[in-house]
Design a protein around this motif. Structure first.
Motif, PDB file in Angstrom:
ATOM      1  N   ARG A 453       0.830  -1.195   0.000  1.00 44.67           N
ATOM      2  CA  ARG A 453       0.000   0.000   0.000  1.00 44.67           C
ATOM      3  C   ARG A 453       0.872   1.256   0.000  1.00 44.67           C
ATOM      4  O   ARG A 453       2.000   1.251   0.476  1.00 44.67           O
ATOM      5  N   GLU A 454       0.302   2.330  -0.511  1.00 43.50           N
ATOM      6  CA  GLU A 454       0.981   3.615  -0.433  1.00 43.50           C
ATOM      7  C   GLU A 454       0.706   4.228   0.937  1.00 43.50           C
ATOM      8  O   GLU A 454      -0.412   4.153   1.451  1.00 43.50           O
ATOM      9  N   ARG A 455       1.724   4.848   1.510  1.00 42.03           N
ATOM     10  CA  ARG A 455       1.556   5.443   2.839  1.00 42.03           C
ATOM     11  C   ARG A 455       0.594   6.637   2.783  1.00 42.03           C
ATOM     12  O   ARG A 455      -0.162   6.876   3.702  1.00 42.03           O
ATOM     13  N   ALA A 456       0.668   7.378   1.703  1.00 39.53           N
ATOM     14  CA  ALA A 456      -0.214   8.537   1.533  1.00 39.53           C
ATOM     15  C   ALA A 456      -0.787   8.498   0.131  1.00 39.53           C
ATOM     16  O   ALA A 456      -0.326   9.200  -0.768  1.00 39.53           O
ATOM     17  N   ALA A 457      -1.756   7.632  -0.062  1.00 38.79           N
ATOM     18  CA  ALA A 457      -2.324   7.445  -1.394  1.00 38.79           C
ATOM     19  C   ALA A 457      -3.091   8.694  -1.813  1.00 38.79           C
ATOM     20  O   ALA A 457      -3.782   9.316  -1.006  1.00 38.79           O
ATOM     21  N   PRO A 458      -2.958   9.102  -3.066  1.00 33.14           N
ATOM     22  CA  PRO A 458      -3.691  10.270  -3.575  1.00 33.14           C
ATOM     23  C   PRO A 458      -5.188   9.981  -3.655  1.00 33.14           C
ATOM     24  O   PRO A 458      -5.597   8.818  -3.648  1.00 33.14           O
ATOM     25  N   PRO A 459      -6.028  11.012  -3.743  1.00 31.74           N
ATOM     26  CA  PRO A 459      -7.494  10.804  -3.773  1.00 31.74           C
ATOM     27  C   PRO A 459      -7.947   9.927  -4.940  1.00 31.74           C
ATOM     28  O   PRO A 459      -8.827   9.088  -4.773  1.00 31.74           O
ATOM     29  N   MET A 460      -7.377  10.144  -6.135  1.00 34.90           N
ATOM     30  CA  MET A 460      -7.723   9.369  -7.325  1.00 34.90           C
ATOM     31  C   MET A 460      -9.233   9.316  -7.517  1.00 34.90           C
ATOM     32  O   MET A 460      -9.832   8.273  -7.717  1.00 34.90           O
ATOM     33  N   ARG A 461      -9.854  10.498  -7.488  1.00 33.16           N
ATOM     34  CA  ARG A 461     -11.316  10.564  -7.554  1.00 33.16           C
ATOM     35  C   ARG A 461     -11.848  10.032  -8.883  1.00 33.16           C
ATOM     36  O   ARG A 461     -12.913   9.432  -8.943  1.00 33.16           O
ATOM     37  N   GLY A 462     -11.096  10.289  -9.958  1.00 34.45           N
ATOM     38  CA  GLY A 462     -11.533   9.814 -11.265  1.00 34.45           C
ATOM     39  C   GLY A 462     -11.617   8.297 -11.327  1.00 34.45           C
ATOM     40  O   GLY A 462     -12.595   7.731 -11.834  1.00 34.45           O
ATOM     41  N   TRP A 463     -10.597   7.622 -10.792  1.00 31.16           N
ATOM     42  CA  TRP A 463     -10.587   6.161 -10.794  1.00 31.16           C
ATOM     43  C   TRP A 463     -11.680   5.600  -9.899  1.00 31.16           C
ATOM     44  O   TRP A 463     -12.357   4.628 -10.248  1.00 31.16           O
ATOM     45  N   LYS A 464     -11.872   6.214  -8.744  1.00 33.08           N
ATOM     46  CA  LYS A 464     -12.925   5.735  -7.839  1.00 33.08           C
ATOM     47  C   LYS A 464     -14.309   5.911  -8.469  1.00 33.08           C
ATOM     48  O   LYS A 464     -15.168   5.031  -8.362  1.00 33.08           O
ATOM     49  N   ALA A 465     -14.510   7.052  -9.150  1.00 31.28           N
ATOM     50  CA  ALA A 465     -15.793   7.273  -9.823  1.00 31.28           C
ATOM     51  C   ALA A 465     -16.011   6.244 -10.925  1.00 31.28           C
ATOM     52  O   ALA A 465     -17.127   5.746 -11.122  1.00 31.28           O
ATOM     53  N   GLY A 466     -14.919   5.904 -11.619  1.00 27.18           N
ATOM     54  CA  GLY A 466     -15.018   4.892 -12.673  1.00 27.18           C
ATOM     55  C   GLY A 466     -15.400   3.532 -12.118  1.00 27.18           C
ATOM     56  O   GLY A 466     -16.237   2.815 -12.700  1.00 27.18           O
ATOM     57  N   LEU A 467     -14.808   3.151 -10.976  1.00 31.87           N
ATOM     58  CA  LEU A 467     -15.140   1.861 -10.362  1.00 31.87           C
ATOM     59  C   LEU A 467     -16.586   1.847  -9.874  1.00 31.87           C
ATOM     60  O   LEU A 467     -17.276   0.827  -9.984  1.00 31.87           O
ATOM     61  N   VAL A 468     -17.035   2.976  -9.326  1.00 34.63           N
ATOM     62  CA  VAL A 468     -18.427   3.057  -8.869  1.00 34.63           C
ATOM     63  C   VAL A 468     -19.383   2.900 -10.050  1.00 34.63           C
ATOM     64  O   VAL A 468     -20.388   2.179  -9.970  1.00 34.63           O
TER      65      VAL A 468
END
Length: 507
Positions: A453-468
């Motif tokens: 895992r990344e210690r401080a993972a970026p928000p990556m809102r675009g990827w999360k929206a795509g998965l949703v």
């Protein structure tokens, strides 16, 4: 710290800042699930794509005959010969109509135990060439492996999930290898065979993935409409919005084969032999083939166009009020073949035979060119055309699915289409193999080897929206996305927390 170590640390930092490890982690999970199923899909799909070439090689004594100048026997005479070769309680359910001079004639019978068998005859002299189980012929087994791993509904859902998770694998894979920073486009598109060991495997895997991404996406999009869960729901939605099946095919249009009363005309000996078979059908067969709610997909046809899969099968209305009246005899098969020819359907189609007094002849033409697809219901007594469904009657979605299906199966533009599909399929299988080798070379002892895992993972809102969005469009996949997310947090997240606590204690 050495120069190489500082370089790796800087690279790791850069990757983390851009969400590299998060993408890699999801790519790993997707590949872990999809990889073995992708190999099965690729091999079975390639074999099925070449069915026209493979089957005559597997069953030459059944499928291939010597072309002759002598006239072919009539369909009714051939059906009578086929019936004589089968048990007396077997029911003829399908006739395969082909004018190819070097191919045999095939009839499909349903046995008393429900098993279906094909009978092959020489169309020139009527000689019975042999029989073959419909469900256990090689290409049917291959097709069922491709669709459901021979596991029934659970296997069908598993393959559907694999197709959906391929979206995640394709998206994260392209994002991981897409040129960024100082990376040139050429490095992403041309493999570097000067590398050795795991870097070479990674480079080949990534470059192949970029080249095959569009083909893999096309395969998934054109295959999902045929899936057992999402595909059926998608077909229902397309129909409800008037974009799928023709209007009236889901019960809005009355389709009836009327059982006439009165004396029948005098027929030939061959016609009498054919008509006599309808009187002796078993009650079970009559009930099965006349059940209310039956659709085209329920008929004993090898394949039907996607648009008409849910078309209601006609049921006759018993207008024979006088029980002492003599019922007219059904029309012979030859009459239906001639009638189909008059409609422009001459060869390479199947006819579902009426197996009860309430049934109809169903002509199903599923050619390589989607615009020629045809489904015709013909009254078994009067020869009236109850419904004639053509490509022009389809909705926009069904038209697109028809073209996608033809391309997916390697049928639309001949051998070149088959070779293209085989290249994409086998390329995807090789992708799975290279991915496995990469994992094997870096795997830790007693661990799954998922990217950390990344210690401080970026928000990556675009990827999360795509998965949703994927989870909403494909609900079954949405459930597994949640399951993977919870498992990752509960199992692997706990290990990551222990590792961080250990590091803090050591400082």
């Amino acid at each position: 710290m050495s120069t190489l170590s500082r370089h790796n640390a800087a690279l790791s930092t850069a990757n983390s800042s851009s969400g590299y490890r998060t993408l890699w982690r999801w790519h790993f999970y997707a590949g872990l699930f999809v990889m073995p199923l992708l190999i099965a899909l690729a091999i079975t799909g390639t074999l099925y794509c070449f069915q026209p070439q493979i089957e005559p090689l597997l069953y030459p004594q059944l499928l291939v005959v010597e072309p002759q100048t002598a006239p072919r026997m009539t369909e009714d005479a051939l059906l009578a010969r086929a019936r004589a070769a089968m048990p007396s309680n077997a029911t003829a359910v399908t006739a395969a109509i082909s004018n190819a001079p070097d191919r045999s004639t095939e009839f499909i019978f349903r046995l008393a135990d429900g098993e279906k068998q094909s009978v092959y005859l020489n169309p020139y002299n009527g000689a019975v060439l042999g029989t073959l189980s419909v469900d256990y012929r090689f290409m049917q087994v291959d097709r069922m492996l491709h669709r459901k791993l021979l596991l029934g509904k659970p296997g069908e859902l598993l393959m559907e999930l694999a197709a959906c998770w391929t979206f995640v694998m394709i998206g994260t894979g392209v994002a991981l290898w897409w040129p960024r920073g100082a990376t040139r486009v050429q490095d992403a598109l041309v493999p570097r065979f000067t590398l050795k060991g795991r870097p070479l495997w990674k480079n080949v895997h990534a470059v192949m993935g970029i080249w095959l991404a569009l083909g893999a996406l096309a395969f998934v999009l054109t295959g999902l409409p045929w899936s057992g869960s999402w595909g059926q729901q998608f077909k229902a939605l397309a129909t409800a919005t008037h974009l799928g099946a023709p209007p009236g095919t889901w019960g809005g249009l009355a389709l009836r084969s009327v059982l006439p009363a009165g004396s029948g005309s005098q027929e030939s000996a061959e016609t009498d032999a054919t008509n006599a078979t309808f009187a002796g059908h078993e009650t079970h067969a009559a009930q099965t083939d006349s059940m209310p709610g039956m659709v085209m997909d329920d008929l004993p046809l090898p394949q039907t166009p996607w648009a008409v899969g849910k078309v209601a099968v006609p049921a006759s209305a018993d207008t024979n009020a006088n029980t002492n009246a003599k019922v007219a005899a059904p029309l012979p098969l030859g009459h239906i073949v001639a009638q189909a020819a008059s409609l422009g359907v001459t060869s390479g189609y199947n006819i579902a035979l009426p197996t009860s007094a309430t049934g109809v002849y169903t002509v199903s033409y599923f050619p390589a060119d989607p615009q020629l697809e045809r489904t015709v219901y013909i009254d078994q007594y009067s020869g009236a055309i109850l419904k004639d469904i053509r490509y022009a009657d389809y909705g926009a979605v069904s038209k697109a699915v028809s073209y996608g299906t033809s391309l997916h199966m390697g049928r639309y533009f001949g051998v070149a289409n088959q070779i293209l599909c085989a290249a994409i399929s086998l390329g995807l299988a090789l992708m799975a193999v290279t991915g496995y080798v990469m994992w094997w070379k870096r795997r830790p002892q007693r661990s799954l080897g998922a990217p950390s895992r990344e210690r401080a993972a970026p928000p990556m809102r675009g990827w999360k929206a795509g998965l949703v969005m994927l989870g909403i469009v494909f609900p079954l996949m949405g459930l597994t996305l949640l399951a993977v997310w919870f498992a990752d947090r509960a199992i692997f997240g706990r290990a990551a927390r222990r590792q961080r606590e250990h590091e803090r204690a050591a400082q």
